[in-house]
Design a protein around this motif. Structure first.
Motif, PDB file in Angstrom:
ATOM      1  N   THR A  11      38.443  40.260  44.786  1.00 18.58           N
ATOM      2  CA  THR A  11      39.603  40.785  45.519  1.00 18.58           C
ATOM      3  C   THR A  11      39.574  40.436  47.001  1.00 18.58           C
ATOM      4  N   THR A  12      38.441  40.066  47.522  1.00 18.12           N
ATOM      5  CA  THR A  12      38.352  39.737  48.952  1.00 18.12           C
ATOM      6  C   THR A  12      38.240  38.242  49.223  1.00 18.12           C
ATOM      7  N   ARG A  13      37.690  37.499  48.291  1.00 19.36           N
ATOM      8  CA  ARG A  13      37.432  36.081  48.543  1.00 19.36           C
ATOM      9  C   ARG A  13      38.269  35.131  47.688  1.00 19.36           C
ATOM     10  N   VAL A  14      38.571  35.495  46.464  1.00 23.89           N
ATOM     11  CA  VAL A  14      39.168  34.545  45.514  1.00 23.89           C
ATOM     12  C   VAL A  14      40.669  34.755  45.370  1.00 23.89           C
ATOM     13  N   LEU A  72      37.044  44.375  34.769  1.00 27.72           N
ATOM     14  CA  LEU A  72      37.507  43.638  35.939  1.00 27.72           C
ATOM     15  C   LEU A  72      39.030  43.666  36.040  1.00 27.72           C
ATOM     16  N   TYR A  73      39.687  43.904  34.909  1.00 27.12           N
ATOM     17  CA  TYR A  73      41.147  43.978  34.928  1.00 27.12           C
ATOM     18  C   TYR A  73      41.656  45.098  35.840  1.00 27.12           C
ATOM     19  N   ASN A  94      46.246  48.601  41.559  1.00 29.11           N
ATOM     20  CA  ASN A  94      47.096  48.890  42.717  1.00 29.11           C
ATOM     21  C   ASN A  94      47.618  47.606  43.375  1.00 29.11           C
ATOM     22  N   ARG A  95      47.666  46.547  42.616  1.00 24.43           N
ATOM     23  CA  ARG A  95      48.115  45.257  43.157  1.00 24.43           C
ATOM     24  C   ARG A  95      49.157  44.652  42.214  1.00 24.43           C
ATOM     25  N   LYS A  96      50.302  45.279  42.130  1.00 28.33           N
ATOM     26  CA  LYS A  96      51.355  44.799  41.236  1.00 28.33           C
ATOM     27  C   LYS A  96      51.892  43.430  41.631  1.00 28.33           C
ATOM     28  N   PRO A  97      51.935  43.073  42.933  1.00 28.78           N
ATOM     29  CA  PRO A  97      52.354  41.693  43.251  1.00 28.78           C
ATOM     30  C   PRO A  97      51.457  40.643  42.614  1.00 28.78           C
ATOM     31  N   TRP A  98      50.163  40.917  42.520  1.00 27.82           N
ATOM     32  CA  TRP A  98      49.269  39.975  41.852  1.00 27.82           C
ATOM     33  C   TRP A  98      49.618  39.877  40.372  1.00 27.82           C
TER      34      TRP A  98
END
Length: 822
Positions: A373-376, A442-443, A448-452
């Motif tokens: 979530t921070t790098r990829v 991991l899913y 909390n990231r619906k745009p993703w």
């Protein structure tokens, strides 16, 4: 011993007791020698009893004197009571007048007593809490020897004080739940003050305990090396990673265990306090889940291990499969030792329901989730939303490859959590879809990231867009296997019976759907299957609607375009037949669309009944719109085919219907041998057209839709021919009736390959024949007279001869137009 008292008087009871006494002491003659000693014992007993009686007499006299002294007080009290009773009436009257005031005074008095009692309890509780909090602060702030034993004793003392404080606070919360708001606020301020001081002390104790624990981990060389210094991918091929926790011995193991228990105890107290505050505020949320899956001691194991693993992650930014492999291998290799060493400590700490194996796996998943979530993902999302072009397949490939790795990783980690360590070389089954808690997947990064999630759905659609477009434009993708026209040249009973089994359609071959439909269905199900383990129903619903439903809607639009019939421009010099007759290519297109829509509808109905998505389909109406669209398309195409065939039949039969002279020909007595043997020449073209169309529809359409279609066509022909006869006011002679009967029987034979009694689907024509053929000249005159008289019983008489669909008015017209031969 002599006595001047008169001898005692013995009763029967006394005699029985004396006899038993003598029998017990003088059993033999030798016992007579013991008389002197027995007498001495009896005299001693008598002296003791006399002394006891004297003592009791003295006590009785003293008691009498005391009660006599109190008797005067009692008499005085009785006299006062007597005077009170004499004036009771007056007192009662006065008390009745002041009853309200007395009750109010009693209530005030009771409240005051209750307030004083509350103040006393409050003061005692405050003093007790002050003492305990003071001891806790002294334990946390005291300085002493820097050895492990002194520090551990300080931690244990602080933990004991915190447990006592928390027990008192919990009891206060339970006792004061039903108190008034003012009193509750008073206790709440006290609890808030205590919590603030305890939290301040805990903020001091936790870093100290963590430093001690970290020093122990450093002394046992944690974390161990993850890979050799040869190749970047060697971390994946290392046979097994050493576990320093298993190698601990002696004092080091004892110190590690005590430090681990201290951290667990401190966290347990912190969790109790947070849970109590959470319940007191009537809050809702995921606090319980966070408290269950997070252990400070496990976090201390993970922190240095994650730092070391991130160095390897940076090397494999272009090869994420190595990242997932390293995390899985590390989790698997350390899991056995961690469960063996730490689970007994968890049980000693009385952390009920806590599994160190699951906590370890969750921590590893969180570590990898933080990296992704921070790098990829942020870089991929930015690249997808800003710089992506239609022909850029590299980003799509990276994204979908990452999703595939996440799905595989989640399954393998769930395998570790549920079934233990898998033997080397053994993989989980491909249909492993067991539900799991949220933090273990991991899913959960999409929670909390619906745009993703929207980007993921877009990548899925872009990946299949080009492939399906090419297939949709290729004619071979729409080819269906059809039967030859000769296959329907004859009919047998087995054909009719076999058709009954063809209504249970399941596969694409049963629906005669083209290959492209199979591709669309498989891709849509793959999208649905890939989101099964998303952590919430809302996420799964949103992803399916953004991916699979969009794909199915696109395919619906493709079917709409293929089913649109291009109407040629009207040319005054052209024949009107060309504007009505449906070309074979258009007929094949409509048949393909019907089969495709039917198969898609059937598959979506099955998906709605699937247990894994039944909540989505029942609660949120998933696939409801898509199923409705496919049903409408299927119905519209069938109606288009039927209306085209009926219009074509109307064109071909126009001259046949309008040839009124043919039906009015009469015969004489010399020509009675003339009877029609052949079908009318003009009607042969109509029959040939219907036969060819039905054969092609039979070979192309699935059995269910074809059965509905030919029945509708039969009913349409029945209405058209009957209404044409009635509107044209055609009159029939006996010869005309016979010729028309031969022609209609030929029409019935066209539908005989599809049922045993095709005339049942021509109700108006069947009634027409019955009325003309079964009614003689005399009966015709009789029925006409009855009809003119409006006899109500005529309907029952018509039913007797089998006429059930024609109205009385229609029967009257038919009989009126019948030409009766002389």
């Amino acid at each position: 011993m002599t006595s001047s008292a008169s001898p005692p008087v013995f009763t029967n009871v006394h005699r029985r007791h004396l006899r038993s006494f003598l029998d017990g002491n003088y059993k033999t003659t030798a016992d007579l020698l013991k008389t002197q000693s027995l007498l001495f014992d009896l005299e001693n007993d008598c002296l003791c009893l006399e002394s006891d009686v004297t003592l009791l007499s003295d006590k009785l006299r003293c008691s009498i004197r005391e009660w006599e002294s109190r008797l005067g007080d009692v008499n005085e009290a009785l006299v006062r009571e007597r005077f009170d009773l004499l004036g009771w009436n007056e007192i009662r009257l006065k008390s009745m007048k002041s009853k309200g005031d007395a009750k109010a005074k009693l209530e005030v008095l009771a409240q005051e007593i209750n307030r004083i009692e509350t103040i006393r309890i409050y003061a005692e509780t405050t003093l007790r809490l002050e003492s305990l909090v003071g001891d806790l602060e002294d334990s946390a702030s005291q300085t002493g020897p820097n050895d492990f034993r002194s520090k551990n004793e300080k931690f244990q003392s602080a933990i004991k004080s915190m447990e006592d404080i928390e027990s008192i606070v919990v009891s206060l919360v339970m006792k004061n739940n039903n108190n008034t708001q003012r009193r509750t606020q008073t206790w709440a301020r006290l609890i808030e003050s205590v919590d603030s001081r305890v939290q301040s002390t805990l903020s001091m104790l936790k870093p100290q305990a963590l430093r001690v624990h970290r020093s122990i981990l450093s002394s046992i060389n944690w974390p161990p090396p993850l890979a050799s210094n040869t190749e970047s991918s060697s971390a994946i091929t290392v046979p097994e990673l050493p576990n320093p926790l298993v190698l601990m011995r002696g004092d080091t193991k004892v110190q590690f265990s005590q430090s681990f228990l201290v951290l667990c105890a401190l966290q347990h107290l912190q969790n109790r306090r947070e849970s109590r505050k959470h319940q007191l505020n009537n809050s809702t949320g995921s606090l319980a889940c966070d408290l269950d899956w997070n252990l400070w001691a496990i976090d201390e194991l993970m922190s240095p291990l994650a730092t070391r693993m991130e160095k390897h992650f940076c090397k494999w930014s272009e090869h994420p499969k190595f990242v997932f492999a390293l995390v899985y291998k590390t989790s698997r290799d350390f899991l056995d030792g961690i469960e063996t060493v730490l689970q007994p400590l968890i049980d000693r700490a009385k952390l009920v329901g806590c599994s160190v194996k699951e906590t370890w796996i969750v921590s590893m998943v969180r570590m990898l989730s933080t990296y992704l979530t921070t790098r990829v993902f942020p870089e991929l999302v930015i690249h997808c939303t800003t710089t992506m072009v239609d022909d850029d397949h590299e980003v799509i490939s990276k994204w979908l490859n990452l999703i595939d790795l996440i799905i595989s990783f989640d399954k393998r980690m769930m395998g570790l959590a549920n079934t233990g360590i898998l033997p080397k070389g053994m993989a989980l089954p491909s249909d492993f879809t067991e539900e799991s808690p949220l933090p273990m997947l991991l899913y959960s990064i999409f929670q909390n990231r619906k745009p993703w999630l929207q980007v993921w759905a877009e990548m899925e659609l872009r990946d299949v867009e080009g492939k399906l477009k090419n297939k949709a434009e290729s004619d071979t993708s729409w080819v269906i296997v059809t039967l030859s026209d000769d296959s329907l040249s004859s009919t047998t009973k087995s054909d009719v019976e076999s058709e009954l089994t063809m209504f249970m359609l399941s596969s694409r071959e049963d629906f005669k759907a083209p290959p492209i439909v199979d591709s669309v269905i498989k891709i849509s199900w793959t999208m649905i299957d890939r989101c099964r383990t998303l952590p919430s129903i809302e996420l799964r619903l949103e992803f399916i609607k953004s991916s699979a439903c969009v794909l199915l809607d696109w395919f619906y639009q493709v079917l709409i375009q293929r089913s649109e019939r291009k109407t040629p421009e009207m040319n005054p010099n052209s024949d009107a037949t060309t504007t009505v007759i449906m070309e074979d290519d258009m007929l094949v297109r409509l048949v393909t669309c019907i089969n495709s829509a039917g198969y898609c509808e059937s598959v979506m109905e099955e998906w709605s009944e699937d247990l894994s998505i039944i909540d989505l389909s029942q609660t949120h109406g998933l696939f409801k719109k898509e199923i409705k669209n496919m049903l409408k398309l299927e119905t519209d195409c069938l109606e288009d085919i039927m209306s085209s065939l009926l219009l074509e039949f109307e064109l071909f039969s126009r001259d046949y219907i309008r040839d009124s002279q043919r039906w009015e020909v009469t015969v004489t007595a010399n020509d009675e041998q003339l009877e029609p043997d052949n079908i009318s020449r003009l009607f042969m073209e109509c029959l040939d057209m219907v036969t060819v169309r039905l054969r092609r529809l039979k070979s192309g359409l699935n059995s269910k839709d074809f059965a509905d279609l030919w029945r509708s066509i039969a009913l349409g022909l029945d209405h058209f021919i009957f209404n044409s006869i009635m509107l044209n006011k055609m009159k029939f002679s006996k010869l005309g009736i016979q010729q028309f009967t031969v022609d209609m029987k030929a029409l019935f034979c066209v539908f005989r390959p599809f049922c045993v009694r095709p005339e049942a689907f021509f109700p108006y024509l069947s009634d027409y024949f019955r009325l003309l053929l079964s009614v003689s000249r005399e009966e015709s005159v009789f029925f006409t007279e009855r009809l003119n008289m409006n006899d109500e019983r005529i309907r029952d008489e018509l039913l007797i001869i089998g006429v059930s669909h024609l109205s009385v008015k229609q029967v009257k017209k038919i009989l009126h137009r019948r030409i009766l031969d002389a």
